[in-house]
Design an enzyme around this catalytic site. Structure first.
Site: not given
Length: 236
Positions: A30, A142, A175
């Protein structure tokens, strides 16, 4: 003729770990504009993104070393479909928690494009330019914190016979940790690089969620090292 050395020993906590270079990949979690760029979701919400900005340089060095050594680089991107159908619906916990951050909201991007918070194919979900994917890298989208939830990540890794994951990215306690937990449950050996992961959530000036997550990971879910040791292990 000297035989090629496949195994490396990486200095880590709670103990050194032996890694098979032929079965190792670097995971980038991310590191995208909505989390680490001015004008992105975190920045717009008043969240301090400096911790994420500070790890970009070390992460770039790790990626360069990994590519030079022939290790696969796999990116995770947090993004939703334009209709937000994959958020779970208006009453889902995921939607509720992200509503305050404006998921799906139309916002002007710094580069002049029309943007939408956490929506795919926009500036918002692009990887930070300093860490842009290169030819041969893999990008796995995702729509939840874990990179394994309803994604192709496990298939991508198993197809490449990957056993060891060197993990970078943000945020450490959400995450990154979610992905490491799910990776461990699937039998992957994860090494989190402390100076290539970042966390904007701080409890006070002495304790952070970043440090708490690293402690949990090294105790129960994997190992913790840093960029200098990892790059040195590849060179050695």
């Amino acid at each position: 003729m000297q035989a090629e050395i496949h195994a490396i020993t990486l200095d880590a906590q709670p103990e050194p770990i032996e890694i098979d270079r032929k079965r190792c990949a670097v995971l980038v979690v991310d590191m995208q504009n909505d989390f680490g760029a001015r004008g992105g979701m975190f920045d717009r919400a008043g969240i301090d993104i400096m911790p994420i900005e500070r790890v970009v340089e070390a992460t770039a060095r790790v990626l360069a070393a990994a590519r030079s050594a022939g290790l696969p680089v796999v990116y995770l991107k947090m993004e939703h479909s334009p209709d937000l159908a994959d958020t779970g619906g208006a009453g889902s916990p995921h939607s509720i928690k992200h509503a305050r951050l404006g998921v799906g909201k139309e916002v002007p991007a710094p580069d002049g494009r029309a943007g939408r918070i956490l929506v795919r194919d926009t500036w918002n979900t692009d990887i930070l330019p300093q860490l842009a994917p290169q030819a041969g890298d893999v990008i796995v989208p995702k729509h939840r914190y874990s990179g394994f939830f309803q994604t192709d990540l496990d298939k991508v890794l198993t197809d490449r016979n990957i056993k060891h994951l060197v993990v970078t990215g943000c945020t450490t306690s959400v995450c990154v940790e979610s992905t490491v937990r799910d990776a461990m449950f699937r039998g992957y050996h994860c090494v989190v690089l402390a100076d290539c992961t970042a966390e904007p959530i701080a409890n006070d000036q002495f304790r952070t969620n970043h440090e708490a997550s690293l402690l949990t990971i090294q105790l129960l879910f994997g190992w913790v090292s840093d960029s200098e040791r990892f790059v040195a292990s590849l060179d050695g």
